[in-house]
Write a protein that holds these residues in place. Structure first.
Motif, short mmCIF file in Angstrom:
data_model
loop_
_atom_site.label_atom_id
_atom_site.label_comp_id
_atom_site.label_asym_id
_atom_site.label_seq_id
_atom_site.Cartn_x
_atom_site.Cartn_y
_atom_site.Cartn_z
N ARG A 271 0.83 -1.20 0.00
CA ARG A 271 0.00 0.00 0.00
C ARG A 271 0.86 1.25 0.00
NH1 ARG A 271 -5.73 -0.15 2.71
NH2 ARG A 271 -5.52 1.88 1.73
N ALA A 272 1.96 1.23 0.73
CA ALA A 272 2.87 2.37 0.72
C ALA A 272 3.49 2.52 -0.67
CB ALA A 272 3.95 2.20 1.77
N ALA A 273 3.81 1.40 -1.30
CA ALA A 273 4.37 1.45 -2.65
C ALA A 273 3.37 2.06 -3.62
CB ALA A 273 4.77 0.04 -3.10
N ALA B 134 10.30 10.62 -10.52
CA ALA B 134 10.72 9.51 -9.67
C ALA B 134 11.85 9.95 -8.73
CB ALA B 134 11.17 8.33 -10.52
N VAL B 135 12.78 10.70 -9.28
CA VAL B 135 13.90 11.20 -8.47
C VAL B 135 13.40 12.15 -7.39
CG1 VAL B 135 15.83 12.81 -8.57
CG2 VAL B 135 15.74 10.87 -10.13
N LEU B 136 12.47 13.01 -7.76
CA LEU B 136 11.95 13.99 -6.82
C LEU B 136 11.24 13.31 -5.66
CD1 LEU B 136 12.07 16.94 -6.59
CD2 LEU B 136 10.04 17.17 -8.04
N VAL C 103 12.06 3.77 -6.58
CA VAL C 103 12.54 4.58 -7.69
C VAL C 103 12.76 3.69 -8.92
CG1 VAL C 103 14.39 6.09 -8.50
CG2 VAL C 103 13.60 6.26 -6.15
N SER C 104 13.33 2.51 -8.69
CA SER C 104 13.55 1.60 -9.81
C SER C 104 12.22 1.19 -10.44
CB SER C 104 14.29 0.35 -9.32
OG SER C 104 15.57 0.69 -8.83
N ARG C 105 11.24 0.92 -9.62
CA ARG C 105 9.93 0.53 -10.15
C ARG C 105 9.33 1.66 -10.98
NH1 ARG C 105 6.03 1.39 -6.79
NH2 ARG C 105 7.39 0.81 -5.08
N ASP D 217 16.41 -0.98 -12.84
CA ASP D 217 17.09 -1.00 -11.55
C ASP D 217 18.17 0.08 -11.51
OD1 ASP D 217 18.59 -1.54 -9.28
OD2 ASP D 217 18.38 -3.71 -9.48
N ILE D 218 18.07 0.97 -10.53
CA ILE D 218 19.04 2.07 -10.47
C ILE D 218 20.41 1.60 -10.00
CG2 ILE D 218 17.28 3.82 -10.07
CD1 ILE D 218 18.15 3.85 -7.13
#
Lengths: 223, 223
Positions: A112-114, A144-146, B160-162, B167-168
DNA sequence: GTGGACGCTATACAGGCGTACAGTCGGCTA
DNA sequence: TAGCCGACTGTACGCCTGTATAGCGTCCAC
């Protein structure tokens, strides 16, 4: 059933609240059902009676925290209290605790967190397209980075707090961190040309074997 | 004793390398000595014979990884290969693995990793004073946030990878992330006036009780 | 008043963990 | 060749974990 805040006052609620606090601090792996029971002032068996298993209890906590979080967010939007991001967290200790819980849940692999993380990425992607379309060509990567940074800095809670000399999950510490974040978000740190040069330098390096493959030996490489 | 890369080829080295990989992936809590022994192709008893205990093995891994990391860094500086930050990691899978290890060690509360974090904050603080003195008045806070974000995004590796679809901790994924980071560092995201306004709005909120106090009940607050 | 359900406790069980230890094998030294 | 020492294994111990279950008290419906 009804509003979750009215179901409480019960031992079941005490268990859930104790679990949220302990999970937020130590993660699911670092917390035992006996710890939770003791913190809630009940016997370990009662956890099983009410929630069935530790994993089910975790899912119940996930659902409760996430639901309350969107509930609070909606209330704030209705009351028009929305200010800068990170504003309201400062006034509400519960939200700070819930942030901490979600951060831990992210590290513990909660589905759920994901899902929340993915939602945030999507929202951020749209925000960039609307408010800052020229900062990057890779909207998804940028978003994604942010989001990863935003949540990641909370994951580094202990170390950031130590460097700051104040716990970032207290109101004062959170304000201090948010101030630095505001500085950070409003000023470029790198020369754009330098960034472009760095990108060009990295591009030819995309094809290398993966680092976590079974056979690789980190100590066997040359001087 | 001598150069660590020459001590290897032994079972002791295989154990250490297996431990580094498994600790990096699952943390110390998620890895058992039997897992490590199996991955290294030895018996569990041999871990104790060589390292004394699981905790001592972890400290040995910490020391090895950190020493190798500064060793590699010094080599790069001597060979004048220094380019943009994040350049070399792309070519060296071992460094990627070591980054991952240090990130996990940070989350697991390793003292040596924490010391590395503190060093990075200090270095960053000095870098800001020299290269970007006008972005903030709170150098320490800014540096702590910066380092916390840099390491935090690696802690959010899975998510982030997802979001990125790659995969970072592979070369390609790391490059993708570094590119987004370069964009991020070279462009302001917020209007400076907006940031200042946010800061003013937050300042009066520094005095609130702490969120993790024993008695607080996240469910007991009004609708 | 009585029966049943529910909240709750206490105790017990099976499995996995880190650790300890007795013992075997192989190579080096005298 | 005899003796020793370190690398290495297999097994077992004690602890802690999540889980299961039997039983206790209390409250409500009939």
């Amino acid at each position: 059933m009804g509003d979750p805040v009215f179901e409480d006052l019960t031992a079941r609620a005490r268990i859930r609240d104790a679990a949220i606090r302990l999970f937020a601090e130590g993660g699911t792996g670092g917390t035992t059902v006996r710890d939770i029971a003791q913190a809630a002032g009940v016997s370990p068996g009662l956890l099983r009676h009410h929630f069935g298993s530790k994993e089910a209890l975790r899912e119940a906590c996930d659902g409760y925290v996430l639901d309350r979080l969107v509930q609070i967010k909606e209330e704030l939007l209705l009351e028009n209290k929305m200010a800068s991001p990170g504003f309201l967290p400062s006034v509400h200790p519960t939200i700070l605790l819930f942030y901490r819980y979600v951060t831990r849940a992210l590290l513990d692999g909660s589905p759920r967190a994901a899902a929340l993380f993915d939602d945030m990425v999507l929202l951020t992607e749209q925000w960039i397209g609307k408010n800052a379309p020229d900062v990057t060509t890779d909207y998804r990567g940028f978003a994604a980075v942010l989001v990863g940074m935003q949540s990641g800095i909370l994951a580094m809670h202990d170390h950031v707090s130590r460097a700051l000399g104040v716990d970032i999950f207290t109101a004062g510490g959170h304000v201090r961190m948010a101030g630095a974040l505001a500085d950070f978000y409003s000023h470029p740190l790198l020369d754009p040309e330098f960034a472009a040069q760095a990108r060009r330098a990295m591009e030819p390096l995309q094809s290398t074997e993966t680092p976590t493959a079974a056979g690789d030996d980190p100590g066997a490489e040359g001087a």
